[in-house]
Motif scaffolding. Structure first.
Motif, short mmCIF file in Angstrom:
data_model
loop_
_atom_site.label_atom_id
_atom_site.label_comp_id
_atom_site.label_asym_id
_atom_site.label_seq_id
_atom_site.Cartn_x
_atom_site.Cartn_y
_atom_site.Cartn_z
N LEU A 131 0.96 -1.11 0.19
CA LEU A 131 0.07 -0.01 -0.02
C LEU A 131 1.01 1.22 0.13
O LEU A 131 1.63 1.60 0.86
N SER A 132 0.84 2.19 -1.16
CA SER A 132 1.50 3.12 -1.10
C SER A 132 1.16 4.32 -0.44
O SER A 132 0.05 4.70 -0.36
N ILE A 133 1.92 5.10 0.16
CA ILE A 133 1.38 6.23 1.05
C ILE A 133 2.63 7.35 0.79
O ILE A 133 3.55 7.09 0.71
N GLY A 134 2.24 8.78 0.91
CA GLY A 134 3.30 9.77 1.06
C GLY A 134 3.79 9.64 2.35
O GLY A 134 3.45 9.18 3.28
N ASN A 135 5.10 9.90 2.42
CA ASN A 135 6.07 9.93 3.68
C ASN A 135 5.21 10.70 4.83
O ASN A 135 5.06 11.86 4.80
N PRO A 136 4.74 9.97 5.90
CA PRO A 136 3.83 10.86 6.85
C PRO A 136 4.57 11.91 7.69
O PRO A 136 3.96 12.65 8.16
N LYS A 137 5.79 11.79 7.64
CA LYS A 137 6.73 12.91 8.54
C LYS A 137 6.84 14.21 7.42
O LYS A 137 6.73 15.18 8.16
N THR A 138 6.50 14.03 6.15
CA THR A 138 6.82 15.20 5.44
C THR A 138 5.64 15.42 4.47
O THR A 138 5.27 16.45 4.06
N ALA A 139 4.54 14.54 4.18
CA ALA A 139 3.59 14.70 3.21
C ALA A 139 2.22 14.75 4.07
O ALA A 139 1.83 13.73 4.51
N PRO A 140 1.55 15.86 4.05
CA PRO A 140 0.14 15.94 4.55
C PRO A 140 -0.59 14.81 4.25
O PRO A 140 -1.40 14.23 5.25
N TYR A 141 -0.94 14.42 3.04
CA TYR A 141 -1.77 13.27 2.62
C TYR A 141 -1.10 12.02 3.28
O TYR A 141 -2.06 11.08 3.40
N PRO A 211 -8.57 17.58 8.81
CA PRO A 211 -8.63 18.43 7.56
C PRO A 211 -7.25 18.76 6.98
O PRO A 211 -6.40 19.17 7.65
N ILE A 212 -7.04 18.56 5.79
CA ILE A 212 -5.86 19.09 4.93
C ILE A 212 -5.99 20.46 4.44
O ILE A 212 -6.38 20.53 3.09
N LYS A 213 -5.81 21.38 5.39
CA LYS A 213 -6.00 22.65 5.02
C LYS A 213 -4.66 23.16 4.28
O LYS A 213 -3.49 22.92 4.68
N GLN A 214 -4.68 23.55 3.02
CA GLN A 214 -3.57 23.89 2.23
C GLN A 214 -3.37 25.48 2.01
O GLN A 214 -4.21 26.08 1.50
N ASP A 215 -2.39 26.04 2.74
CA ASP A 215 -2.25 27.67 2.71
C ASP A 215 -1.36 28.00 1.71
O ASP A 215 -0.26 27.35 1.37
N ALA A 216 -1.57 29.25 1.39
CA ALA A 216 -0.65 29.94 0.46
C ALA A 216 -0.16 31.29 1.19
O ALA A 216 -0.78 31.84 2.00
#
Lengths: 251, 226
Positions: A131-141, A211-216
């Motif tokens: 099961l593939s996943i983004g690195n939880p330490k660095t990737a919010p998803y 929630p994955i809030k993405q800020d700019a």
């Protein structure tokens, strides 16, 4: 003949100066998961304003390091809300310019049609190898994926099967190439105009993860650039919001 | 102790990967280099070029193609699955295969140079003394090419230790299996854990310096050939 030519040149020169005053270039750093929508929005923005957007795509943590070390970015679209906040506290941004441009949705996705059911039972069955996943330490998803598995009480059982991409794009790539049967990716990666673009997917219920809030934020380097401000305003406008929603983000 | 257990296991894994890769490369690389050094075949050019490809290709290209070809839908993936081995991405074996390909020129080229430098003469003399081809190889070529083997082993090992892009693209960052030092450093930097990144990255600089120091020092002992 001489006079008209010099007049022509003068007129041309004035024209260039006028253009330069109106059309500026803005350099932006964009979280990998927002690549497709920002390209579409930037194209519209360039058409509407005459400004030019130069975009770099990559991991949010990597951009943070680059920005701290003098990268020329003027607007930063992060994959989370903590990194822009951190930059703001450290005085690297234009005060008050931070906003939430998208709220990400997590999806469990497989490139194989019919592999992922619409209730996520495939996780409980646990019959996959990877099961593939983004690195939880660095990737919010990636972190959201871990939270969802923990809420479902499956984290321990699935942990030995996790393969990590350094960011969400790589997590997607592992699934897209069939090397991992399924993976947690951003809905925006597999969604266009109201439907999943291929394979099979389960849109993870929002109550299973933070929630994955993405800020700019506009960075200090962009404080005198009218194009930076214009782009920030454009992203808050109805045209951009329609694109953002079409890619499966909330707002 | 500034290094965590995960850091140490990454170091150990990297050394394991580099040792195994170097051993395999010396085994595979020696016949290839020998052939390249001696042949008059028209295939010499193409084979030499293929071996040298990793020198010029970005690791992203190699990593991408390895991921696709070794995956369940790729030709190598079909082959390994038909042998009942599963597929190679996300496994230590997969990293070894990737590293062997990626570090190949660093082993083959020094060996080929060493073999070419020996020339025909010592072999002809040995032949007149009735040494068989194997005899000639083990008693004449190997001792004369020793500096080439030392250089090849050091470069192959060091280059594998320094491998990053390929591991990142086919590894999946699994502790004790595919998380090497270079990937661990990348993770630390991405996670803004600069102190830990410094320890590992500084260690790599020191390590690489001493490896190259050993290499350049050993050159002094290279016997005059020819």
């Amino acid at each position: 003949m001489r006079l008209p030519l010099s007049r022509l040149l003068a007129a041309l020169g004035a024209g260039f100066i006028a253009c330069a005053a109106h059309a500026a270039e803005v350099q932006i750093a964009v979280a990998a998961n927002f690549t497709a929508p920002i390209k579409e929005i930037a194209a519209e923005f360039e058409k509407d304003t005459g400004h030019k957007v130069v975009a770099s795509f990559g991991p949010t943590g990597g951009f943070y390091t680059q920005i701290k070390n003098g990268a020329p970015f003027e607007v930063f679209f992060a994959a989370d809300d903590t990194t822009p906040e951190k930059l703001e506290k450290e005085g690297d941004t234009v005060a008050g310019s931070r906003w939430t441009y998208a709220v990400g949705k997590l999806v469990l996705w497989s490139a194989t049609p019919g592999y992922v059911d619409d209730k996520g039972e495939v996780l409980k069955k646990n019959e996959f190898k990877h099961l593939s996943i983004g690195n939880p330490k660095t990737a919010p998803y990636g972190l959201a994926g871990i939270q969802a598995m923990e809420k479902l009480g499956l984290a321990e059982a699935i942990k030995p099967k996790l393969v990590e991409g350094s960011n969400i794009t790589q997590a997607y790539q592992f699934v897209a190439t069939g090397n991992a049967e399924l993976g947690f990716v951003a809905l925006s990666q597999v969604y266009k105009d109201g439907k999943i673009t291929g394979g099979s997917a389960w849109i993870v219920p929002a109550n299973l993860y933070e929630p994955i809030k993405q800020d700019a934020v506009i960075l200090s380097k962009g404080k005198d650039n009218p194009a930076a401000k214009a782009l920030a305003d454009y992203l808050k406008g109805p045209k951009a919001i329609a694109v953002i929603k079409a890619y499966g983000y909330d707002l | 102790m500034p290094l965590t257990g995960l850091d140490l296991s990454a170091i150990w894994l990297t050394l394991e990967l580099a040792s195994l890769t170097t051993a395999l490369l010396l085994l595979i690389g020696t016949p290839i280099s020998w052939w390249l050094a001696r042949t008059r075949s028209r295939l010499k050019g193409p084979v030499g070029a293929v071996v040298a490809l990793p020198l010029v290709l970005p690791p992203t290209v190699i990593g991408f193609y390895l991921l696709v070809t070794m995956g369940p839908n790729g030709p190598i993936g079909h082959f390994t699955q038909s042998l009942g081995l599963g597929v190679l991405p996300f496994t230590f074996a997969g990293l070894v295969v990737g590293s062997v390909f990626y570090s190949m020129p660093f082993v083959v080229q020094p060996l080929q140079n060493a073999f070419e430098a020996i020339g025909d003469r010592p072999l002809e003399v040995a032949a007149t003394l009735r040494a068989s081809p194997w005899d000639r190889f083990f008693t004449v070529v190997l001792p004369l090419a020793r500096p080439g083997f030392v250089t090849a082993a050091i470069l192959g090992f060091a280059h594998t230790v320094g491998e990053f892009g390929v591991v990142l693209m086919i590894g999946g960052n699994i502790p004790d299996k595919t998380r090497t030092v270079s990937v661990q450093i990348f993770d630390h930097v991405e996670a803004m854990e600069y102190a830990q990144a410094h320890w590992l990255a500084g260690g790599m600089v020191v390590f690489s310096f001493f490896v190259l120091l050993a290499l350049y020092s050993s050159r002094r002992f290279k016997p005059a050939l020819g």
